[in-house]
Write an enzyme that holds these catalytic residues in place. Sequence first.
Site, PDB file in Angstrom:
ATOM      1  N   GLY A 250      42.174  42.282  44.192  1.00  0.00           N
ATOM      2  CA  GLY A 250      42.372  43.732  44.214  1.00  0.00           C
ATOM      3  C   GLY A 250      42.361  44.274  42.800  1.00  0.00           C
ATOM      4  N   GLU A 251      43.535  44.446  42.223  1.00  0.00           N
ATOM      5  CA  GLU A 251      43.634  45.040  40.897  1.00  0.00           C
ATOM      6  C   GLU A 251      43.379  44.087  39.730  1.00  0.00           C
ATOM      7  OE1 GLU A 251      47.166  47.645  40.567  1.00  0.00           O
ATOM      8  OE2 GLU A 251      47.336  47.351  42.720  1.00  0.00           O
ATOM      9  N   PRO A 252      43.757  42.802  39.798  1.00  0.00           N
ATOM     10  CA  PRO A 252      43.608  41.932  38.618  1.00  0.00           C
ATOM     11  C   PRO A 252      42.219  41.915  37.985  1.00  0.00           C
ATOM     12  CG  PRO A 252      44.992  40.859  40.233  1.00  0.00           C
ATOM     13  CD  PRO A 252      44.482  42.103  40.896  1.00  0.00           C
TER      14      PRO A 252
END
Length: 305
Positions: A250-252
Site C-alpha cells: 500500500g503506502e510503503p
Amino acid sequence: VTVFHGGCEIGQGVHTKVAQVVALTLGCDLDSVRVGETNTGVVPNMRFTGGSITSEVVCEAARRACQELNATLEPHRKFLREKKRQEGESGEPTWPEVVAAANSVLAHQEKLSATGIFAPTNNKYCTDVQGNPTGKPFHGDYFTFGAAVSEVELDVLTGQTQVLRSDVLFDVGQSINPGIDIAQLEGAFVMGIGYYMHEEPLQDAKGVDRTQGVWEYKPPMAAEVPREFSVELLRDNPYPKGVLGSKAIGEPPFMLSYSVLGAAKKAIAAARKDVGAPEVFDLPMPCTPDALQRACAITAQQMAC
C-alpha cells in the site's frame, strides 16, 4: 458462504483477498464466497481502514473464523470420508456435501457461523486496558523492503521532466494476490512521483487556496507514468510471522519514488557543471518544473549558437 469484515473496500482489493483466504481455509470454490458490504450493524467494533495493514488484519480475522467453522465441520467430513471409503469411492467430500450433512440432522443443529478477531500486538498502537503502550515505537509489527532505480530526462530550459524508465523490486513475503499487490505497488510509486515532483499547494497572501483544480494543481497523470515501468515482487520469500506468509502493501512503496527525484537532482548537477555554476544548490519540495529550471542555472542566452 457470506463473510463480513471490518475493512472498507476503497480500491485496494481487500474484498478479493478476504474471499480468497476464506475459500482457501474452508476448502470451497472462490465462486461460493460472497463478501458483504462493510456494515457496523454486523461488525460493530471494526478497526480503521488505513496504514496499509487493513487487508492482512481482516484476512487473518476471517481465517480464524473459518478455522472455527472447520472444527465444527470436521466430524461431518470424517463421517462422509468413511462413508465414501465403505462405498468404494476415493477423494474428499465436496464442500456442498459437508455443509449439507451439517444441516441435515435436525436433532443435532450445528452453529455454522463464526466470528474471528485479530489485531497486531507489537506496534505503537498497542496498549493495555489502561492505555499504557505495550508495543514497539513503530507503525507495524515488521519492516518491508524495496529498491527502485529510475532514469529521468530533464529539459534544462523549461524544467520539464520525463521519467524514461523505473525498475522496482518490493518485498511482500508470500503474496496473497500478486495481481493486487503489483497494482498497489505501481499506484503508490506513481503517487510518489506526484508528491515529489508535481503536487504543489499554493496559497495567496490571505491564505486562500489557489490550487483548486488541475490547471493549477498537478496530480500525476498518464504522462507522468514511467515510459518503461518494470515492477516485480521478491520471489520465494515467505514471511514466517505474516498472514499466510505475506506482508502488507500500500503506502510503503511510495518512498521508492524518491529515485525519480534523485535522478532529477543528478541531471541538475550535470547541467550546473556544464555552465560552471556552484555544485551546491537549493531545491524545494515538490520539485516543480519552475524550481527545477531555476536550479539548473541556465538561461536561453547561454544556449545560443
